[in-house]
Design a protein around this motif. Structure first.
Motif, mmCIF file in Angstrom:
data_model
loop_
_atom_site.group_PDB
_atom_site.id
_atom_site.type_symbol
_atom_site.label_atom_id
_atom_site.label_comp_id
_atom_site.label_asym_id
_atom_site.label_seq_id
_atom_site.Cartn_x
_atom_site.Cartn_y
_atom_site.Cartn_z
ATOM 1 N N GLU A 54 139.407 46.390 82.343
ATOM 2 C CA GLU A 54 140.714 45.722 82.370
ATOM 3 C C GLU A 54 140.958 44.922 81.102
ATOM 4 N N LEU A 55 139.934 44.246 80.584
ATOM 5 C CA LEU A 55 140.073 43.475 79.346
ATOM 6 C C LEU A 55 140.447 44.380 78.178
ATOM 7 N N ALA A 56 139.717 45.457 78.017
ATOM 8 C CA ALA A 56 139.994 46.373 76.903
ATOM 9 C C ALA A 56 141.379 46.999 77.049
ATOM 10 N N GLN A 57 141.745 47.369 78.266
ATOM 11 C CA GLN A 57 143.073 47.952 78.479
ATOM 12 C C GLN A 57 144.172 46.916 78.248
ATOM 13 N N ALA A 58 143.918 45.663 78.622
ATOM 14 C CA ALA A 58 144.911 44.602 78.413
ATOM 15 C C ALA A 58 145.117 44.335 76.928
ATOM 16 N N VAL A 59 144.034 44.358 76.154
ATOM 17 C CA VAL A 59 144.154 44.173 74.704
ATOM 18 C C VAL A 59 145.011 45.296 74.121
ATOM 19 N N ASP B 221 152.213 48.109 68.640
ATOM 20 C CA ASP B 221 151.878 49.067 67.588
ATOM 21 C C ASP B 221 150.454 49.586 67.787
ATOM 22 N N PRO B 222 150.270 50.897 67.958
ATOM 23 C CA PRO B 222 148.918 51.432 68.133
ATOM 24 C C PRO B 222 147.980 51.102 66.966
ATOM 25 N N ALA B 223 148.516 50.974 65.746
ATOM 26 C CA ALA B 223 147.668 50.628 64.599
ATOM 27 C C ALA B 223 147.058 49.243 64.786
ATOM 28 N N ASP B 224 147.835 48.307 65.315
ATOM 29 C CA ASP B 224 147.313 46.965 65.584
ATOM 30 C C ASP B 224 146.300 46.997 66.719
ATOM 31 N N ALA B 225 146.567 47.808 67.741
ATOM 32 C CA ALA B 225 145.615 47.926 68.850
ATOM 33 C C ALA B 225 144.275 48.465 68.340
ATOM 34 N N ILE B 226 144.338 49.465 67.485
ATOM 35 C CA ILE B 226 143.107 50.024 66.914
ATOM 36 C C ILE B 226 142.383 48.970 66.090
ATOM 37 N N ARG B 227 143.147 48.246 65.271
ATOM 38 C CA ARG B 227 142.555 47.198 64.424
ATOM 39 C C ARG B 227 141.869 46.123 65.267
ATOM 40 N N LEU B 228 142.418 45.791 66.419
ATOM 41 C CA LEU B 228 141.829 44.763 67.277
ATOM 42 C C LEU B 228 140.698 45.300 68.156
ATOM 43 N N GLN C 17 122.558 39.845 78.615
ATOM 44 C CA GLN C 17 123.514 39.801 77.498
ATOM 45 C C GLN C 17 123.719 41.192 76.908
ATOM 46 N N ASP C 18 122.643 41.937 76.750
ATOM 47 C CA ASP C 18 122.745 43.295 76.210
ATOM 48 C C ASP C 18 123.571 44.194 77.135
ATOM 49 N N ALA C 19 123.369 44.067 78.454
ATOM 50 C CA ALA C 19 124.115 44.878 79.411
ATOM 51 C C ALA C 19 125.605 44.525 79.383
ATOM 52 N N ILE C 20 125.900 43.227 79.304
ATOM 53 C CA ILE C 20 127.301 42.783 79.250
ATOM 54 C C ILE C 20 127.970 43.296 77.974
ATOM 55 N N ALA C 21 127.295 43.128 76.854
ATOM 56 C CA ALA C 21 127.860 43.568 75.576
ATOM 57 C C ALA C 21 128.052 45.084 75.564
ATOM 58 N N ASP C 22 127.094 45.808 76.101
ATOM 59 C CA ASP C 22 127.190 47.263 76.134
ATOM 60 C C ASP C 22 128.367 47.706 76.998
ATOM 61 N N ASN C 23 128.539 47.038 78.118
ATOM 62 C CA ASN C 23 129.647 47.353 79.007
ATOM 63 C C ASN C 23 130.988 47.098 78.318
ATOM 64 N N LEU C 24 131.100 45.964 77.640
ATOM 65 C CA LEU C 24 132.333 45.645 76.919
ATOM 66 C C LEU C 24 132.601 46.648 75.795
ATOM 67 N N ARG C 25 131.560 47.016 75.073
ATOM 68 C CA ARG C 25 131.732 47.979 73.981
ATOM 69 C C ARG C 25 132.193 49.341 74.503
ATOM 70 N N CYS C 26 131.610 49.798 75.600
ATOM 71 C CA CYS C 26 132.015 51.097 76.160
ATOM 72 C C CYS C 26 133.472 51.061 76.631
ATOM 73 N N ALA D 87 136.695 53.311 75.121
ATOM 74 C CA ALA D 87 137.655 54.093 75.904
ATOM 75 C C ALA D 87 139.084 53.702 75.534
ATOM 76 N N ALA D 88 139.341 52.400 75.432
ATOM 77 C CA ALA D 88 140.688 51.939 75.047
ATOM 78 C C ALA D 88 141.013 52.354 73.612
ATOM 79 N N LEU D 89 140.003 52.376 72.752
ATOM 80 C CA LEU D 89 140.190 52.800 71.367
ATOM 81 C C LEU D 89 140.609 54.274 71.314
ATOM 82 N N GLY D 90 140.021 55.087 72.160
ATOM 83 C CA GLY D 90 140.412 56.492 72.229
ATOM 84 C C GLY D 90 141.868 56.651 72.640
#
Length: 188
Positions: free
Chosen positions: A14-19, A25-32, A58-67, A71-74
């Motif tokens: 939800e966080l990544a999708q909200a960002v 502008d998709p270019a700004d979304a990609i940049r962020l 911490q590693d699990a949380i960060a990995d989850n956020l990155r994944c 997906a949102a980057l795609g």
């Protein structure tokens, strides 16, 4: 998995999708999203049991956020409209590098399903930008004998004054009445 970890995973998505959704502008979304998809937190100091457990969490949380950010980057990459062949290829390289790095992290951690999903996403993004970029004009260096207003340059190059804003943006000039003698422009 516990209920809490499932809820956290859903919140990460939800966080990544909200960002991505908050940016028009998709270019700004990609940049962020690129920094979020590449984020690696500082290690937790210490070698005690609680420090090791905290580092694993911490590693699990960060990995989850990155994944989730990958997906949102795609999705943001799919919505982006490259201006030129070079723009499409540069974005392809940047996004694929981010996806490759996260896929490698997942493989190193033994998360095979995440690795496979990220490799599939990378393939889809790479193919999409390659196909869309192939039909775009190349960015070339335009040289003129005298400085002319951007409207005159747009008409001279393309016989189309509606392309003047793109020409001004590509040349990055202070004022459109004073175009430089040499500036980048689309080949067609």
């Amino acid at each position: 998995m516990s209920v809490e970890s499932d809820e956290f995973a859903a919140a990460s998505v939800e966080l990544a999708q909200a960002v991505a959704a908050a940016i028009v502008d998709p270019a700004d979304a990609i940049r962020l999203l690129i920094p979020l998809a590449s984020w690696v937190p500082d290690p937790i100091p210490g070698t005690s049991g609680p420090a090791i457990e905290a580092q694993a969490a911490q590693d699990a949380i960060a990995d989850n956020l990155r994944c989730a950010a990958c997906a949102a980057l795609g999705t943001a990459t799919q919505a982006y409209r490259p201006a030129s062949y070079q723009d499409a290829q540069a974005l392809r390289q940047t996004v694929c590098d981010v996806l490759d790095a996260q896929a490698t992290r997942c493989a190193d951690a033994g998360r095979d399903a995440s690795f496979a999903a990220l490799r599939d996403l990378r393939t889809a993004v790479s193919l999409d930008l390659a196909v869309r970029g192939a039909s775009l004009a190349y960015l070339v260096e335009v040289s003129t004998a005298a400085s002319m207003p951007s409207l005159a340059d747009a008409w001279t190059l393309y016989q189309d004054t509606t392309r003047e804003p793109d020409l001004v943006a590509a040349a990055d000039v202070a004022h459109p009445l004073f175009m430089p003698l040499d500036f980048p422009g689309l080949s067609r």
